[in-house]
Design a protein around this motif. Structure first.
Motif, PDB file in Angstrom:
ATOM      1  N   LYS A  55     -17.140 -51.955   5.728  1.00 55.24           N
ATOM      2  CA  LYS A  55     -17.655 -51.555   7.040  1.00 55.24           C
ATOM      3  C   LYS A  55     -18.653 -50.403   6.898  1.00 55.24           C
ATOM      4  O   LYS A  55     -19.683 -50.365   7.585  1.00 55.24           O
ATOM      5  CB  LYS A  55     -16.514 -51.160   7.966  1.00 55.24           C
ATOM      6  CG  LYS A  55     -15.814 -52.341   8.641  1.00 55.24           C
ATOM      7  CD  LYS A  55     -14.821 -51.857   9.670  1.00 55.24           C
ATOM      8  CE  LYS A  55     -14.266 -53.015  10.479  1.00 55.24           C
ATOM      9  NZ  LYS A  55     -13.556 -53.996   9.656  1.00 55.24           N
ATOM     10  N   ALA A  56     -18.342 -49.463   6.007  1.00 51.13           N
ATOM     11  CA  ALA A  56     -19.248 -48.332   5.793  1.00 51.13           C
ATOM     12  C   ALA A  56     -20.586 -48.806   5.242  1.00 51.13           C
ATOM     13  O   ALA A  56     -21.658 -48.349   5.676  1.00 51.13           O
ATOM     14  CB  ALA A  56     -18.605 -47.320   4.848  1.00 51.13           C
ATOM     15  N   ALA A  59     -22.428 -50.485   8.010  1.00 49.57           N
ATOM     16  CA  ALA A  59     -22.908 -49.512   8.987  1.00 49.57           C
ATOM     17  C   ALA A  59     -24.180 -48.831   8.499  1.00 49.57           C
ATOM     18  O   ALA A  59     -25.152 -48.679   9.260  1.00 49.57           O
ATOM     19  CB  ALA A  59     -21.815 -48.471   9.261  1.00 49.57           C
ATOM     20  N   SER A  62     -27.093 -51.602   8.327  1.00 50.91           N
ATOM     21  CA  SER A  62     -27.564 -51.999   9.654  1.00 50.91           C
ATOM     22  C   SER A  62     -28.222 -50.832  10.373  1.00 50.91           C
ATOM     23  O   SER A  62     -29.187 -51.012  11.124  1.00 50.91           O
ATOM     24  CB  SER A  62     -26.406 -52.550  10.485  1.00 50.91           C
ATOM     25  OG  SER A  62     -25.377 -51.584  10.634  1.00 50.91           O
ATOM     26  N   GLY A  63     -27.713 -49.606  10.131  1.00 49.86           N
ATOM     27  CA  GLY A  63     -28.324 -48.438  10.752  1.00 49.86           C
ATOM     28  C   GLY A  63     -29.743 -48.205  10.276  1.00 49.86           C
ATOM     29  O   GLY A  63     -30.644 -47.897  11.072  1.00 49.86           O
ATOM     30  N   LEU A  79     -24.060 -52.629  13.584  1.00 54.07           N
ATOM     31  CA  LEU A  79     -23.812 -51.186  13.622  1.00 54.07           C
ATOM     32  C   LEU A  79     -22.759 -50.850  14.665  1.00 54.07           C
ATOM     33  O   LEU A  79     -21.843 -50.050  14.411  1.00 54.07           O
ATOM     34  CB  LEU A  79     -25.118 -50.448  13.922  1.00 54.07           C
ATOM     35  CG  LEU A  79     -25.025 -48.920  14.019  1.00 54.07           C
ATOM     36  CD1 LEU A  79     -24.596 -48.320  12.690  1.00 54.07           C
ATOM     37  CD2 LEU A  79     -26.366 -48.337  14.469  1.00 54.07           C
ATOM     38  N   THR A  82     -19.132 -51.984  13.522  1.00 59.72           N
ATOM     39  CA  THR A  82     -18.548 -51.310  12.357  1.00 59.72           C
ATOM     40  C   THR A  82     -18.297 -49.822  12.582  1.00 59.72           C
ATOM     41  O   THR A  82     -17.691 -49.169  11.715  1.00 59.72           O
ATOM     42  CB  THR A  82     -19.452 -51.485  11.125  1.00 59.72           C
ATOM     43  OG1 THR A  82     -20.784 -51.055  11.448  1.00 59.72           O
ATOM     44  CG2 THR A  82     -19.493 -52.947  10.694  1.00 59.72           C
ATOM     45  N   THR A  83     -18.744 -49.286  13.710  1.00 56.12           N
ATOM     46  CA  THR A  83     -18.566 -47.854  13.958  1.00 56.12           C
ATOM     47  C   THR A  83     -17.834 -47.543  15.264  1.00 56.12           C
ATOM     48  O   THR A  83     -17.567 -46.373  15.537  1.00 56.12           O
ATOM     49  CB  THR A  83     -19.928 -47.133  14.000  1.00 56.12           C
ATOM     50  OG1 THR A  83     -20.722 -47.675  15.079  1.00 56.12           O
ATOM     51  CG2 THR A  83     -20.675 -47.288  12.684  1.00 56.12           C
ATOM     52  N   MET A 200     -22.956 -46.195  18.262  1.00 58.93           N
ATOM     53  CA  MET A 200     -24.220 -46.920  18.259  1.00 58.93           C
ATOM     54  C   MET A 200     -25.103 -46.466  19.410  1.00 58.93           C
ATOM     55  O   MET A 200     -26.320 -46.283  19.261  1.00 58.93           O
ATOM     56  CB  MET A 200     -23.948 -48.416  18.367  1.00 58.93           C
ATOM     57  CG  MET A 200     -25.157 -49.280  18.654  1.00 58.93           C
ATOM     58  SD  MET A 200     -24.669 -50.933  19.226  1.00 58.93           S
ATOM     59  CE  MET A 200     -23.888 -50.537  20.799  1.00 58.93           C
TER      60      MET A 200
END
Length: 275
Positions: A55-56, A59, A62-63, A79, A82-83, A200
């Motif tokens: 997930k990190a 994130a 995608s970020g 993003l 996952t956050t 997000m």
């Protein structure tokens, strides 16, 4: 692009094969009478299980992609998924504590072209919520079907809350009177950040202004931004409204019910991608 971002995208491509096989199972499940879900091992159709490390990576990747191109809705979606775990729990609890929100969690409505009666909405009077929402879709050349399905939320109920947020986004544009150009999107993100607490949305609220020119920055910081934050903090939970049963309601009456003030500046839908 950073090493973490590269690894995140590589892992995502590897998982596409798994997602494809699951999609075949989902298709069979919905198209074959009596077919059970024995071939599907996810929490919900399309779900991809990920570890905290994965997930990190997703994130970060995608970020970076979303920062380079805010119109990459697929990366913005990853993003958010996952956050947003803690924020989704809070939103879910707010919905459960609201009678209308609880009904939504129970019935699980979807906002798609297949669930909308566009002819009926077009026949509604000007100023009604349904007619103004349809006008927003037409003026901005958008469709509710462009909202991607949730994949990376490891809880079925929270996945629906994220899906509902995603599908309510265009309705929020209508309620706030904001088009889909960059200034309008940033104003909506400021509202959503204050309303939902999703990281997000906060990231979009902080980084979005970097893509605005000086005149639009002035408009954001002097009028639209403070208005969006104030209304986001004080309005009723936007996920606890059964919008599908409100099409005939007057838009201004719905705003008053939600404690949302009309926008201080009227933005045009023209030049969608202008900054």
């Amino acid at each position: 692009m950073s090493l973490c971002a590269v690894k995140g995208f590589q892992w995502l491509r590897q998982r596409q094969c798994v997602l494809f096989s699951k999609a075949v199972c989902v298709h069979q499940l919905h198209s074959s009478p009596g077919f059970t879900d024995s071939c599907y091992d996810g929490l919900y159709p399309g779900h991809i299980h990920t570890t905290p490390i994965q997930k990190a990576l997703l994130a970060v990747g995608s970020g970076v992609a979303a920062l380079q191109n805010p119109y990459r809705h697929d990366m913005v979606a990853v993003l958010g998924e996952t956050t947003g775990h803690l924020a989704l729990i809070n939103l879910r609890d707010r919905m459960k504590n609201d009678p209308e929100g609880y009904t939504i969690l129970t019935e699980r409505p979807r906002i798609r072209l297949s669930t909308l009666d566009l002819s009926k909405m077009a026949s509604l009077p000007d100023g009604s919520f349904g007619r103004e929402y349809l006008r927003f879709l037409e003026d901005n050349h958008v469709t509710p079907d462009s909202r991607a399905d949730v994949k990376f939320v490891d809880n079925e109920e929270l996945a629906y809350v994220m899906q509902r947020y995603r599908e309510v986004h265009d309705l929020l544009h209508t309620l706030l009177g904001m088009p889909t150009n960059m200034l309008g999107e940033v104003a909506v993100k400021w509202f959503e950040a204050a309303q939902t607490g999703l990281p997000m949305c906060a990231l979009g609220a902080v980084l979005g202004p970097l893509r605005l020119n000086s005149s639009r920055l002035q408009s954001l910081f002097t009028s639209l931004g403070p208005w969006a934050l104030q209304n986001g903090r004080r309005s009723r939970c936007i996920l606890s409204i059964f919008y599908e049963r409100r099409w005939e309601q007057n838009l201004e009456d719905l705003r008053q019910e939600l404690n949302i003030e009309p926008p201080p500046v009227i933005l045009s839908a023209a030049n969608k991608r202008s900054t």
